[in-house]
Design an enzyme around this catalytic site. Structure first.
Site, PDB file in Angstrom:
ATOM      1  N   LYS A  41       0.721  -1.257  -0.020  1.00  0.00           N
ATOM      2  CA  LYS A  41      -0.035   0.079  -0.078  1.00  0.00           C
ATOM      3  C   LYS A  41       0.796   1.332   0.109  1.00  0.00           C
ATOM      4  CE  LYS A  41      -0.333   0.487   4.871  1.00  0.00           C
ATOM      5  NZ  LYS A  41      -1.107   1.190   6.055  1.00  0.00           N
ATOM      6  N   THR A  42       1.988   1.172   0.682  1.00  0.00           N
ATOM      7  CA  THR A  42       2.972   2.555   0.866  1.00  0.00           C
ATOM      8  C   THR A  42       3.351   2.836  -0.388  1.00  0.00           C
ATOM      9  OG1 THR A  42       3.373   1.992   3.000  1.00  0.00           O
ATOM     10  CG2 THR A  42       4.831   3.623   1.954  1.00  0.00           C
ATOM     11  N   ASP A 227      -3.824   7.519   5.193  1.00  0.00           N
ATOM     12  CA  ASP A 227      -3.403   6.013   5.582  1.00  0.00           C
ATOM     13  C   ASP A 227      -4.226   5.298   6.595  1.00  0.00           C
ATOM     14  OD1 ASP A 227      -2.033   3.706   4.897  1.00  0.00           O
ATOM     15  OD2 ASP A 227      -0.147   4.589   5.794  1.00  0.00           O
ATOM     16  N   GLN A 258      -8.423  -5.333   9.267  1.00  0.00           N
ATOM     17  CA  GLN A 258      -7.200  -4.862  10.150  1.00  0.00           C
ATOM     18  C   GLN A 258      -7.659  -3.769  11.016  1.00  0.00           C
ATOM     19  OE1 GLN A 258      -2.834  -5.174   9.082  1.00  0.00           O
ATOM     20  NE2 GLN A 258      -3.591  -4.889   6.825  1.00  0.00           N
TER      21      GLN A 258
END
Length: 700
Positions: A41-42, A227, A258
C-alpha cells in the site's frame, strides 16, 4: 514545481500489479484502496503522489495523513526518493494531530486567542490536571486517572460535550468522568491549553463554524490522502470530509480486516461506509500479498472466512512459495510454553545461520503473558526487547521489591537504598534525605551508615529519625533471614508484609490497576520460588540471581536490530518478521474474556469479530514460519485452570497445519530421549512386521 521528478519512475508502472496500477493512475474524485496485509500500500500511495506531481500538481496542494510520526517520516523519505527533497518538503505529510496543530496555530485570531498563544498538554500534564480536580472534589486516590482520561477522550472524539455525554448506568468510572469532564475542559481553557484530542476536535469545530476558515483550507489542500483509514474515529472522519470539501479529491487506504482499535475510538464503519460518505467513490482491492508464504496466508484466509461481521470480500493471494508448514504447539503450562519457545528459537537460528534474532517475534494478546517468556529468554541469554508494554523488571512495584532485597544483600548499594528509603512513606522527605546525604559525605560514610546513625544527626526531625529506625529494622531482618538461608521467596513474602506493600498499592491504585500491580509482585515471588526449587538460597546464590535479573545496562547497549521482539498483537500491527510465535491461542485470551463475558457491559458480537481481526493481524506478521501455541493449564488468581483452544483456532481446517504436544521441558536431554524412544519404537515395529534384521551373535 520541482524538476526533481524522475519521469521514468513516475511514468513506468511495469513493477506494479494491475490493481496497484489502477490506484496509482486514479485522478480526480474519491477512491477507497482496500489494501490487504502485505499488499504494497505504501508503494501505491507514494507512486500516486509522484505521478500527480509529474502531471503538474503542485506539491504544496497535497496532503498525506498517517497515524504516527514514524510512519509520516518514512512516507516523506520515500516520497523524497521519488520526487526529490524539495517537492517532498513542500507537501504536507503529517499526522491528524500535527495538522490540527498547524491549523489552530495559524488561526489563533479565529479561536479568540492572542498571538497564537496556546499550550498543548501531554499525557503527564493532563494527568496532573485530573489529579488536582479529584483533590478539589474530595475524590482522593480512589480512581485510576488514566481510566478517567480514556473516557473523556472517547467522549471528545465522538463529539460529545461534558453536557451531552451520557455515562453508562452503574459504571463508577463513567460517573466520576462525567463529574470531572466539565472541570477538566474549564481548566484547559483557563490555561489556554489543548490536549491531543482537542487538536482534532477543536479543528473540526472551527472549520464547521467559520466558513472563511473552511474555504481557506480547502483551497490550500486540493488532494488529500489518508493512510490506515480503518483506524479513524468520528472526529477524524469529519475532518476529512471538511477538508475534502467540494473538490472531493480524497483517496483513503486501509483494510477493514485490520480494524483493531475500537477500544480507543476507531470506527470500522468509516471504511465500510466510505462510498456512502463520498458518493461515486471508486473501490480498488489490493489482494496480492508480497510478504508471507502461501502456508501462512492459508491460515490468515481461514481465520477470516468464518467471520460473521460485515466486511469487504477480500482474499489474500500469495506471490511467494508455500514455504514451511504452520505448526501448533500444545503445551502443558506457560512455563513449558516459554521453554519451548526458547528451544525452538535456538534450534531455528542454529539450523539457519542467516536467521538473526531481530527477525524473530513473540506475539501475545495481553502484556501479562510476556513475563514467563521474558524470564526464559533472559535465563537462556537470548537478547530481547518488549514493544507495546513496559518490561516486567521495570515496573515500579517490581523494582521496589528488588531494591529492598538488594539493599539487604548489599547495604552499600546507594541507588537501592535511596529508592526505598521512604517507600512506603515513613517521614523521610527530600529535605531529610539531603541532610542524611550531607552527613554521610562529611564523614565519608555510605547513605546506609548515615541511616544507622540517624539519631545522632541533630538536623533531622523526629519523624525522619523514626522513619530511619523503621527502615533499618526492615532491612536488617531481611538480611538475617537471607543469612539463615531462608528460601528467597519466603523472604520476599515476609518483606511485603512488613512494609505493607499490598496495602500501599491498594491505596494508590484501586480496582483493576491494583490487581494488575499486585499480580506483578506475585509473579516476582513466583520467580524466586522457582529459583529456590533449583538450588540453595544462600546469600551468594540469591545475589547472583538478582544481578542476572537486573542487568539493565547491557540490555540498553545491545543493538536493537539484533534482538528478539516481544510484542502485543496490537503493537505488532505494521511490523513483520521471518519467524513469528503467536502464543496463548486460547479462549480467555483470544478472544479476550472482556469480549465474551456476558456480565461485561461492553461485550458484543462486534467485539468478538475485532478479536478475530486481531488474530489475523498477528498471523500476517510472519513472512516464512508461523508457530501458534496454547496451554492446557494456566493459573488464575493462584488456582490452576484448564484452558480450551481459541474458537478462532478451531475455525482453521486441520489439514492447514501440523500439531505437536509439548508436555515436558524441551532441550538437548529431551531431544536425545525423544530420539532414543523413537529408535526403540521403530525397532519394535520392525520386529512385529518381520522386517527386523537378525542380530549376529558374538563369538565367545
Amino acid at each position: 514545481m520541482s524538476s526533481h521528478v524522475s519521469s521514468k519512475e513516475a511514468q513506468d508502472f511495469s513493477d506494479l500489479n494491475p490493481s496497484q496500477r489502477e490506484a496509482v493512475m486514479h485522478g480526480e474524485g474519491p477512491m477507497l484502496v482496500l489494501a490487504g496485509a502485505g499488499s504494497g500500500k505504501t508503494r501505491v500511495v507514494t507512486r500516486r503522489i509522484a505521478r500527480l506531481i509529474a502531471a503538474g500538481v503542485a506539491p504544496s496542494s497535497m496532503m498525506a495523513v498517517t497515524f504516527t510520526n514514524k510512519a509520516a517520516a518514512e512516507m516523506r523519505e520515500r516520497i523524497a526518493h521519488l520526487v526529490g527533497p524539495r517537492s517532498a518538503k513542500e507537501m504536507r505529510v503529517m499526522t491528524f494531530h500535527s495538522f490540527g496543530l498547524e491549523l489552530l496555530g495559524s488561526e489563533a485570531r479565529a479561536l479568540g486567542l492572542r498571538d497564537g498563544g496556546f499550550t498543548v498538554y501531554d499525557q503527564a500534564d493532563c494527568s496532573a490536571t485530573i489529579r488536582e480536580i479529584l483533590r478539589s472534589i474530595d475524590a482522593g486516590k480512589r480512581f485510576d486517572i488514566a481510566a478517567i482520561l480514556a473516557r473523556i477522550s472517547l467522549a471528545k472524539n465522538a463529539f460529545e460535550t461534558a453536557e451531552s455525554w451520557v455515562p453508562r448506568p452503574h459504571d463508577e468510572y463513567d460517573e466520576i468522568a462525567r463529574e470531572v469532564f466539565p472541570r477538566y475542559q474549564a481548566a484547559l481553557r483557563s490555561f489556554h491549553a489543548f490536549d491531543f484530542d482537542d487538536l482534532v476536535t477543536e479543528t473540526v469545530s472551527l472549520l464547521r463554524r467559520r466558513e472563511d476558515v473552511r474555504t481557506r483550507w480547502q483551497r490550500k489542500i486540493r488532494y488529500l490522502m489518508v493512510d490506515e483509514y480503518q483506524d479513524t474515529n468520528a472526529a477524524q472522519l469529519e475532518l476529512v470530509r471538511l477538508i475534502a470539501g467540494s473538490w472531493r479529491n480524497v483517496v483513503v487506504v486501509g483494510d477493514d480486516d485490520q480494524s483493531i482499535y475500537a477500544w480507543r475510538g476507531a470506527d470500522i464503519t468509516n471504511i465500510l461506509n466510505f462510498s456512502e460518505h463520498f458518493q461515486g467513490a471508486r473501490v480498488v482491492k489490493l489482494e496480492e500479498n508480497y510478504r508471507s508464504s502461501a502456508s501462512v496466508l492459508a491460515i490468515a484466509n481461514a481465520v477470516l472466512s468464518s467471520s460473521r461481521g460485515k466486511r469487504f470480500g477480500k482474499v489474500l493471494k500469495p506471490t511467494r512459495p508455500e514455504g514451511a508448514r504452520v505448526e501448533v504447539a500444545v503445551c502443558l503450562d506457560p512455563e513449558i510454553e516459554a521453554s519451548f519457545l526458547v528451544d525452538e528459537i535456538q534450534r531455528a537460528t542454529t539450523a539457519d545461520p542467516t536467521l538473526t534474532h531481530d527477525e524473530i517475534a513473540v506475539l501475545y494478546r495481553s502484556n501479562s503473558q510476556a513475563e514467563p517468556v521474558e524470564q526464559a529468554l533472559k535465563e537462556a541469554g537470548i537478547p530481547h526487547r518488549i514493544i507495546g508494554g513496559q518490561k516486567f523488571y521495570e515496573r515500579k512495584e517490581v523494582k521496589d521489591l528488588l531494591a529492598y532485597l538488594r539493599a539487604a544483600l548489599a547495604p552499600e548499594d546507594e541507588i537501592s537504598v535511596r529508592r526505598v528509603l521512604n517507600y512506603p512513606a515513613r517521614g523521610i522527605g527530600e529535605a531529610s534525605l539531603q541532610k542524611l546525604s550531607s552527613y554521610a559525605v562529611a564523614r565519608d560514610l555510605t547513605l546506609w551508615q548515615a541511616v544507622e546513625r540517624a539519631i545522632d544527626i541533630d538536623a533531622l526531625g523526629g519523624a525522619a529519625v523514626e522513619g530511619c529506625r523503621q527502615f533499618e529494622q526492615v532491612v536488617t531482618v531481611t538480611r538475617q533471614m537471607l543469612e539463615r538461608n531462608t528460601p528467597s521467596h519466603q523472604v520476599a513474602e515476609e518483606l511485603t508484609r512488613r512494609i505493607g506493600l499490598k496495602e500501599d498499592l491498594m491505596a494508590a491504585s484501586p480496582g483493576e490497576a491494583f490487581a494488575r500491580r499486585w499480580r506483578n509482585v506475585e509473579s516476582l515471588i513466583n520467580l524466586l520460588k522457582r529459583r529456590d526449587e533449583r538450588g540453595p538460597s544462600d546469600l551468594q546464590a540469591v545475589n547472583d540471581y538478582l544481578r542476572m535479573l537486573t542487568l539493565q545496562l547491557s540490555e540498553e547497549e545491545e543493538d536493537a536490530r539484533r534482538v528478539v521482539t516481544l510484542c502485543t498483537m496490537h503493537g505488532a500491527k505494521g511490523l513483520e518478521w521471518r519467524l513469528v510465535f503467536v502464543i496463548g491461542v486460547e479462549e480467555g485470551y483470544l478472544p479476550h474474556t472482556r469480549t465474551t463475558d456476558p456480565k461485561a457491559t461492553a461485550a458484543s458480537d462486534q467485539d468478538i469479530e475485532e478479536e478475530r481481526r486481531l488474530f489475523y493481524v498477528a498471523v500476517t506478521r510472519a513472512r516464512e514460519k508461523l508457530w501458534l501455541t496454547r496451554c492446557k493449564h494456566r493459573s488464575s488468581r493462584g488456582k490452576p485452570m484448564n484452558r480450551t483452544p481459541s474458537r478462532f483456532l478451531l475455525d482453521i481446517p486441520a489439514e492447514l497445519y501440523d500439531q505437536r504436544e509439548v508436555s515436558i521441558r524441551p532441550g538437548p536431554d529431551y531431544q536425545r530421549m525423544a530420539q532414543g524412544a523413537a529408535s526403540v519404537l521403530k525397532a519394535l515395529d520392525a520386529l512385529k512386521d518381520g522386517t527386523a534384521r537378525p542380530v549376529p551373535r558374538r563369538r565367545p
